[in-house]
Design an enzyme around this catalytic site. Structure first.
Site, PDB file in Angstrom:
ATOM      1  CB  CYS A  37      -0.950  -0.108   1.292  1.00  0.00           C
ATOM      2  SG  CYS A  37      -1.342   1.525   2.114  1.00  0.00           S
ATOM      3  CB  CYS A  52       1.061   1.083   4.450  1.00  0.00           C
ATOM      4  SG  CYS A  52      -0.573   1.364   4.575  1.00  0.00           S
TER       5      CYS A  52
END
Ligand SMILES: Cc1cc2nc3c(=O)[nH]c(=O)nc-3n(C[C@H](O)[C@H](O)[C@H](O)COP(=O)(O)OP(=O)(O)OC[C@H]3O[C@@H](n4cnc5c(N)ncnc54)[C@H](O)[C@@H]3O)c2cc1C
Length: 596
Positions: A395, A398
Site C-alpha cells: 500500500c 503505508c
C-alpha cells in the site's frame, strides 16, 4: 560517562536494566508536551522536513512475490473490506492507500552538477522552495542501519509531501500486511548458535537471493512469537504497569532493544490508524476507540514499547544537537540563507528541548558486555533487512511511512552507536533523507503519545459511565477482560467529546458523536469478532428461550383445555339448576410487547 554511573542512574527499580529506558511514563509525557510544539513547527512548516525522498515504486519486494499483497489491486481491497463495490470509490482501500499531491523526481548526477541551484525536474507545489528539498547524492556508509534507497533500483526515487499524505487508516490488512509484520518479528531471532552467520538474513546482498530460504529456516521462531503473543493476551488490563517486555527479560539488552523498536514502531502505526480512522458510514475521519482497545489497550507491553521508542529517539535527537549546531556541513536550504537559518533554528529548538531530560536512555550499555560486542554487526544487518522488508508493503501510503520510520529508527541507532565510537573519531555525516526521517519519526511517536493519552481518557470515561447504568454485579459477570460493554461494542462506539490538550494536528474531532467502525465481521480482528460472537450467542440464547416457551405452552395446552371445559360445564350446571353462577376464572389476554 562511566558504565557504572549510568547503571546507577538507571536504577529506578530492582530490575533496572529491564526497564531499559530511564524515565517514567509521566516524565515522557511531560517531555512530549514540552517538545511537541517545536517538533510540529519543524515538520509541518519547513519545506526541508515536510518532504521526503524515497524509492516508492521501483523496488520489488526482495523476499517474496508480493503481487498478491498489493492493495492497489482489487483482490486485496476485497479481502480487507467486504462489499467494496458498494462503497464510494474514494473510500476504497485501494484509493485510501494512494499517495496524493505532486511528486518530483530526484535529479540525476548530471543535472546536479550542471544546475545545482535548480535541481528538481518535477514540480512540488508553489509554496516549496526546491533548494530546501533536494538532496545531493552521497556515498553510502558502512555504519548505516538502513539500506541506501538506491541499492537495487535504477531510479533515485521521488520527493513526496508528508503533509499531503498523512499516516492514517488505509484499509491495508489481510495476509499481505500480516506477512510483513511476521517477517519483521522473525528478524528478532538472534540465534547465533543454531543460525549460522552465513545464513543470517543480514548477509543478503542480492534481491531474490537466499533470502526466501532463510525466512523458512527461522520459521520455528515464529511459533515462539505466537506463544509470547498468547502469554501477552492474558495480561491484566493495566496499561501502565511497569511490566515492560517481561517475556524478553531473559534476553540480553541488545536483543530486547531490537524487539522493542519493532514493536514500538508497530504500536505507533496502529495508534495512528486507530486515531485517524475512516468511518465509511459517515465519511468522517475520527478516532476509533474500539480499534485502540483491540490493538493497544489490551497489550500494555506494546504501549510500553512505544514509550521506549520515544525515549530512544529523544536521546538520539538530544545527542545530535551539538553536531547539528557545530557542523557547517548541515545546510537545510542551499541557496537560501534566510530559510536555512530559520530551519536550523527550528531544528535546534527541538534538540534543545529534547535534551531537557538527561539520562533518558543509556546507549553506552549496549554492545559492551557478554555477547554484546559480537551482536553489533548482526543487529545492524537485521535492521537493514527490516528496512528492505518495507518494499514488501503493498500500500503506497503505508510503504511511505513504513520506509520513513525504519529509516528514522536506523538513523537514531546510527547516532546512538556510531557518533562517539572511539575507534572512529570522525562521526558519519547524516544525509538529508536521514535527518528528515529521524525528525519525522520522532514527530510520529510524539503524536502517538498524545493520541494514546486521549484514547485512555475515552476508555476511562466509558468505564466510568457504565456503573450508573448497570447493576455492578451483572456488569462484572458480563464484561470480558473488564472492558466496559460500551467501549467494546464493535459497530456502535460512541466517541465522547475529546479533551484537546494541545494543537494536535491529527485530531479530526467529530462535531457530534457518531458511530464508528467500518470493517465487516469476517475480516474483523479477534477482539471485534469476540463482540460479534457474544451478540450471536445472545441471539441464540433468545431463540432457545422462545422455543422453551413454545414447548411449555404445548405441554400445558391439554391441561388448560381441560380446565376451561370443566369450569364451563360447572357454570352451565349451576345455571341449569338455578344456582348463582360462579364468575369466569379464565379469559383471552393478548400478550404485551415485552412478552413478545
Ligand atoms: C510497515 C507497515 C505499515 C503500515 N501502515 C499502515 C497505515 O499507515 N495505515 C493502515 O491503515 N494500515 C497500515 N498497515 C497495516 C496495519 O499495520 C495492520 O497490519 C492492519 O491494520 C491489520 O491489522 P491486524 O489487526 O490484523 O494486526 P496487525 O497490526 O497486522 O498485527 C499482526 C500481528 O502482530 C502482532 N502485533 C500487533 N501489534 C503488535 C505490537 N505493537 N508489538 C508486537 N506484536 C504486535 C499481533 O500478534 C498481530 O496479530 C501497515 C502495515 C505495515 C506492515
Amino acid at each position: 560517562q562511566s558504565q557504572d554511573a549510568s547503571q546507577d542512574a538507571c536504577a529506578i527499580s530492582p530490575k533496572a536494566i529491564v526497564s531499559d529506558a530511564c524515565a517514567s511514563y509521566s516524565t515522557l509525557e511531560r517531555l512530549n508536551r514540552n517538545v511537541k510544539p517545536a517538533l510540529d513547527e519543524l515538520t509541518q512548516t519547513t519545506d526541508f522536513f515536510s518532504h521526503y525522498r524515497l524509492n516508492l515504486f521501483n523496488k520489488r519486494c526482495p523476499f517474496w512475490n508480493d503481487e498478491n499483497g498489493m492493495c492497489g489491486n482489487i483482490a486485496c481491497a476485497v479481502e480487507t473490506l467486504d462489499n467494496e463495490a458498494d462503497i464510494p470509490e474514494v473510500w476504497r482501500a485501494s484509493e485510501l492507500g494512494k499517495l496524493e499531491g505532486p511528486r518530483a523526481k530526484h535529479p540525476g548526477k548530471g543535472v546536479q552538477k550542471e544546475r545545482p541551484e535548480r535541481p528538481l525536474q518535477g514540480k512540488l507545489g508553489a509554496d516549496v522552495g526546491e533548494s530546501c528539498v533536494v538532496e545531493y547524492d552521497d556515498e553510502c556508509d558502512d555504519r548505516d542501519y538502513c539500506v541506501p534507497e538506491d541499492e537495487s533500483a535504477s531510479s533515485k526515487g521521488d520527493y513526496v509531501s508528508l503533509l499531503r499524505n498523512p499516516e492514517r487508516f488505509t484499509g491495508y490488512a489481510g495476509d499481505g500486511a500480516k506477512g510483513v509484520w511476521d517477517a519483521v518479528y522473525r528478524e528478532n531471532c538472534f540465534q547465533k548458535s543454531s543460525f549460522p552467520e552465513s545464513a543470517a538474513l543480514g548477509k543478503i546482498t542480492t534481491p531474490k537471493g537466499p533470502a526466501a530460504m532463510d525466512f523458512k529456516a527461522v520459521i520455528d521462531a515464529a511459533g515462539r512469537q505466537q506463544a509470547l503473543e498468547e502469554q501477552r493476551q492474558h495480561n491484566p488490563l493495566t496499561p501502565f504497569v511497569a511490566k515492560t517486555g517481561l517475556e524478553h527479560e531473559d534476553e540480553c539488552l541488545e536483543k530486547r532493544v531490537f524487539y522493542r523498536v519493532m514493536s514500538g514502531m508497530h504500536a505507533s502505526i496502529s495508534t495512528h490508524l486507530c486515531w485517524d480512522f475512516l468511518n465509511q458510514t459517515t465519511g468522517q475521519w475520527q478516532p476509533n476507540v474500539n480499534c485502540y482497545i483491540g490493538r493497544l489497550h489490551k497489550y500494555p507491553e506494546r504501549i510500553s514499547n512505544l514509550y521506549f521508542n520515544y525515549a530512544l529517539l529523544t536521546r538520539a535527537i538530544a545527542k545530535l544537537g551539538p553536531y547539528l549546531s557545530r557542523h557547517d556541513a548541515y545546510t537545510f536550504c542551499t541557496g537560501d540563507r534566510g530559510q536555512d537559518a530559520a530551519t536550523r533554528a527550528k531544528v535546534l529548538a527541538v534538540t534543545e528541548k529534547a535534551s531537557s531530560v538527561p539520562q533518558i536512555f543509556d546507549e553506552s550499555l549496549m554492545f559492551k558486555n557478554g555477547e554484546g560486542p559480537s551482536l553489533k554487526e548482526d543487529f545492524r544487518n537485521r535492521f537493514r533487512n527490516v528496512s528492505r522488508l518495507m518494499d514488501c508493503v503493498g500500500c503506497d501510503k503505508c510503504r511511505l511511512w513504513g520506509k520513513l520510520q525504519t529509516a528514522g529508527y536506523g538513523t537514531a541507532l546510527k547516532v546512538l552507536f556510531e557518533f562517539d565510537n572511539n575507534d572512529e573519531p570522525q562521526p558519519p555525516l547524516l544525509k538529508r533523507t536521514e535527518l528528515v526521517a529521524l525528525f519525522n519519526t520522532y514527530a510520529r511517536l510524539s503524536s502517538s503519545l498524545t493520541a494514546i493519552q486521549k484514547f485512555r481518557t475515552m476508555v476511562e470515561e466509558a468505564e466510568a459511565a457504565v456503573p450508573d447504568q448497570l447493576d455492578q454485579g451483572r456488569k462484572e459477570a458480563e464484561k470480558p477482560n473488564h472492558i466496559p460493554d460500551r467501549a467494546k461494542k464493535p459497530r456502535h462506539v460512541i466517541v465522547s467529546t475529546i479533551v484537546s490538550t494541545s494543537t494536535e494536528p491529527l485530531t479530526p474531532a467529530p462535531s457530534e458523536p457518531v458511530e464508528g467502525d467500518i470493517v465487516d465481521d469476517h475480516d474483523l480482528p479477534e477482539y471485534e469478532n469476540n463482540t460479534f460472537r457474544s451478540a450471536f450467542d445472545e441471539e441464540i440464547g433468545k431463540v432457545m428461550t422462545a422455543l422453551g416457551q413454545v414447548w411449555d405452552s404445548w405441554v400445558a395446552f391439554p391441561r388448560i383445555c381441560w380446565y376451561i371445559i370443566s369450569t364451563e360445564l360447572v357454570r352451565l350446571w349451576q345455571f341449569y339448576i338455578g344456582l348463582p353462577v360462579s364468575p369466569r376464572t379464565w379469559g383471552f389476554v393478548r400478550p404485551d410487547a415485552d412478552e413478545l
